[in-house]
Design an enzyme around this catalytic site. Structure first.
Site, PDB file in Angstrom:
ATOM      1  N   ASP A 138      31.497  66.531  79.972  1.00  0.00           N
ATOM      2  CA  ASP A 138      31.067  66.191  81.331  1.00  0.00           C
ATOM      3  C   ASP A 138      32.276  65.722  82.139  1.00  0.00           C
ATOM      4  OD1 ASP A 138      31.550  63.552  80.514  1.00  0.00           O
ATOM      5  OD2 ASP A 138      29.471  63.284  79.876  1.00  0.00           O
ATOM      6  N   PHE A 202      45.717  44.455  75.149  1.00  0.00           N
ATOM      7  CA  PHE A 202      45.988  45.094  76.434  1.00  0.00           C
ATOM      8  C   PHE A 202      47.492  45.322  76.592  1.00  0.00           C
ATOM      9  CE2 PHE A 202      41.864  43.105  77.408  1.00  0.00           C
ATOM     10  CZ  PHE A 202      41.208  44.158  78.036  1.00  0.00           C
ATOM     11  N   ASP A 203      47.869  46.581  76.744  1.00  0.00           N
ATOM     12  CA  ASP A 203      49.264  46.957  76.923  1.00  0.00           C
ATOM     13  C   ASP A 203      49.701  46.714  78.367  1.00  0.00           C
ATOM     14  OD1 ASP A 203      51.707  48.530  75.985  1.00  0.00           O
ATOM     15  OD2 ASP A 203      51.047  49.779  77.673  1.00  0.00           O
ATOM     16  N   VAL A 205      50.169  44.356  80.763  1.00  0.00           N
ATOM     17  CA  VAL A 205      49.255  43.770  81.750  1.00  0.00           C
ATOM     18  C   VAL A 205      49.965  43.412  83.047  1.00  0.00           C
ATOM     19  CG1 VAL A 205      47.675  42.907  79.993  1.00  0.00           C
ATOM     20  CG2 VAL A 205      49.541  41.431  80.806  1.00  0.00           C
ATOM     21  N   ARG A 206      51.283  43.472  83.059  1.00  0.00           N
ATOM     22  CA  ARG A 206      52.012  43.258  84.313  1.00  0.00           C
ATOM     23  C   ARG A 206      51.763  44.403  85.293  1.00  0.00           C
ATOM     24  NH1 ARG A 206      58.086  42.872  83.024  1.00  0.00           N
ATOM     25  NH2 ARG A 206      58.171  42.484  85.264  1.00  0.00           N
ATOM     26  N   GLU A 228      49.691  41.778  76.652  1.00  0.00           N
ATOM     27  CA  GLU A 228      51.145  41.855  76.557  1.00  0.00           C
ATOM     28  C   GLU A 228      51.747  41.618  77.940  1.00  0.00           C
ATOM     29  OE1 GLU A 228      54.659  45.089  75.490  1.00  0.00           O
ATOM     30  OE2 GLU A 228      52.962  45.580  76.771  1.00  0.00           O
ATOM     31  N   VAL A 400      66.839  15.016  54.446  1.00  0.00           N
ATOM     32  CA  VAL A 400      65.890  14.691  55.514  1.00  0.00           C
ATOM     33  C   VAL A 400      65.594  13.195  55.547  1.00  0.00           C
ATOM     34  CG1 VAL A 400      64.865  16.984  55.483  1.00  0.00           C
ATOM     35  CG2 VAL A 400      63.899  15.186  54.035  1.00  0.00           C
ATOM     36  N   TRP A 420      55.687  20.669  53.025  1.00  0.00           N
ATOM     37  CA  TRP A 420      55.030  19.632  52.234  1.00  0.00           C
ATOM     38  C   TRP A 420      53.579  19.474  52.680  1.00  0.00           C
ATOM     39  CZ3 TRP A 420      59.859  19.299  54.380  1.00  0.00           C
ATOM     40  CH2 TRP A 420      60.944  19.007  53.541  1.00  0.00           C
TER      41      TRP A 420
END
Length: 423
Positions: A138, A202-203, A205-206, A228, A400, A420
């Site tokens: 379609d 999501f690739d 996103v910018r 991203e 330490v 630890w």
């Protein structure tokens, strides 16, 4: 009555296979790299061999590559979105079989959603390749230049102005178009109901407004989603990373807030950039001016996904290879939602070490919003307590002093690191 019993049994089975996860117990696994499409016998089929190891490591969500037909074999130039049989990773049937096998181990699959841009089948003299086919019999996703942003410099369509950054590899889709919103939402819901995906990565996103991401999350109700948003970090004149990256992480926080928050997270590129500089003898970087972690996990840990490398950064912005395990010691003991990279776990022989760190994380209930008390951040030593249950250190300094109380016992150690647990 039989139908009711069937419904109750199905519901019980769902919660046995998929226990109720919160972000605090979520652990991601990126299952591929840039070369995975070349796997002999097909990527989807090959991944079956690793499912047991991935499940045993405590992985809850597995990120798969873009599933649709694509001009580029890696999947990031998609065209016929409903055509899952032309993917270089394998067929639709193989993908469904893989997801079913993951589900049986209690692992949910995330689809890589590439919707900023799209490749077309036909062109004209003005817009170029701007006539799209959806991959069905379609007209779903069959678009023309009116669905392409009119200010796309390479593919000038006749749609609305772009709401984000430009990508010159393919036409930028007009996400303000109601039909685009409707048909992409339907496609994503089809990926859920027919293919078996539970969430999204999501690739780029910018490439479109944060409100667009918010819309697709609302329309598809994912179990988990991550975006991203990869922005440049600040560097000094000497080429070294600036100490203060607050603007960078604030941009991630702002994007999350504008995109609706909730199940939506963002990759913590700030932590990645700082951490890979810090392990080069500059561990003082791991404490901000307020005494907190300097990445997104220091201001919005519940929506931050931490990582060491991914399919992109592994080629262009790579973590120091001899310090990768130190990176995992950090992200697997700290807040945020960690993401483990395929290369490190499967190909580099770090499976045992990473699994031990995950076991410590889970045993002590360390989660995305756990508290961090930084006790030392010097050039050669970083030491922090998490939730008053775990203490970790990275760096070559061995002494330490009294930073580790006597009621903590060594749980795991190696070259330049130690963890630890409270006794």
């Amino acid at each position: 009555m039989t139908s009711l019993h069937t419904l109750l049994f199905s519901s019980l089975l769902f919660f046995i296979v998929f226990p109720t996860f919160t972000f605090s117990s979520t652990l991601l696994f990126q299952s591929f790299n840039w070369e995975s499409w070349k796997k002999e016998g097909g990527f989807y089929n090959s991944l079956h061999n690793s499912i047991d190891d991935i499940a045993n490591a405590g992985i809850t969500h597995l990120w798969l590559p873009p599933p649709s037909q694509s001009v580029a074999p890696e999947g990031y130039l998609p065209g016929k979105l409903y055509d899952l049989n032309s993917s270089k990773y394998g067929s639709e049937a193989e993908l469904k079989s893989l997801i079913k096998a993951l589900n049986q181990k209690g692992i949910k699959a995330l689809a890589d959603i590439v919707i900023n841009h799209r490749t077309a089948e036909r062109k004209d003299d003005k817009c170029g390749y701007c006539y799209f086919e959806g991959g069905t019999s379609d007209d779903r996703l069959d678009w023309d230049p009116s669905f392409v942003c009119r200010n796309d410099p390479k593919f000038p369509g006749t749609g609305n102005l772009d709401t984000g950054g430009d990508f010159d590899g393919a036409p930028d889709i007009d996400h303000l178009n109601p039909r685009v919103q409707k048909e992409l939402s339907e496609w994503m819901n089809w990926l859920k109901t027919e293919i078996g995906f539970h969430g999204w990565r999501f690739d780029y996103v910018r490439g479109y407004a944060s409100s667009i991401t918010k819309l697709y999350v609302q329309n598809t109700s994912p179990d988990f989603a991550v975006g991203e948003k990869w922005d440049d970090m600040k560097y000094g004149g000497d080429g070294k990373l600036d100490y203060d990256q607050n603007e960078h992480r604030s941009g991630l926080k702002q994007w999350i807030e504008e995109a609706g928050g909730g199940v939506l997270t963002a990759f913590d590129f700030t932590t990645k950039g700082i951490l890979q500089s810090a392990v080069k003898g500059e561990l003082w970087r791991l404490k901000d001016s307020q005494g907190k972690p300097p990445g997104m996990i220091g201001i919005m840990p519940g929506n931050a996904v931490t990582f060491i490398d991914n399919h992109d950064t592994f080629r262009t912005w790579v973590f120091p290879s001899d310090k990768v395990l130190l990176g995992y010691v950090y992200i697997l003991t700290h807040p945020g939602t960690p993401c483990i990279f395929y290369n490190h776990y499967i190909e580099w022989g770090l499976k045992e070490s990473i699994s031990k760190l995950v076991a410590i994380r889970n045993k002590n209930g360390i989660g995305s919003t756990s508290s961090v008390t930084i006790k030392a951040a010097e050039a050669d030593l970083y030491l922090a307590m998490i939730d008053d249950k775990v203490i970790m250190k990275i760096g070559p300094k061995q002494d330490v002093g009294t930073l580790v109380p006597s009621n903590f016992a060594l749980a795991y150690s190696g070259l330049d690191f130690a963890v630890w647990e409270k006794k």
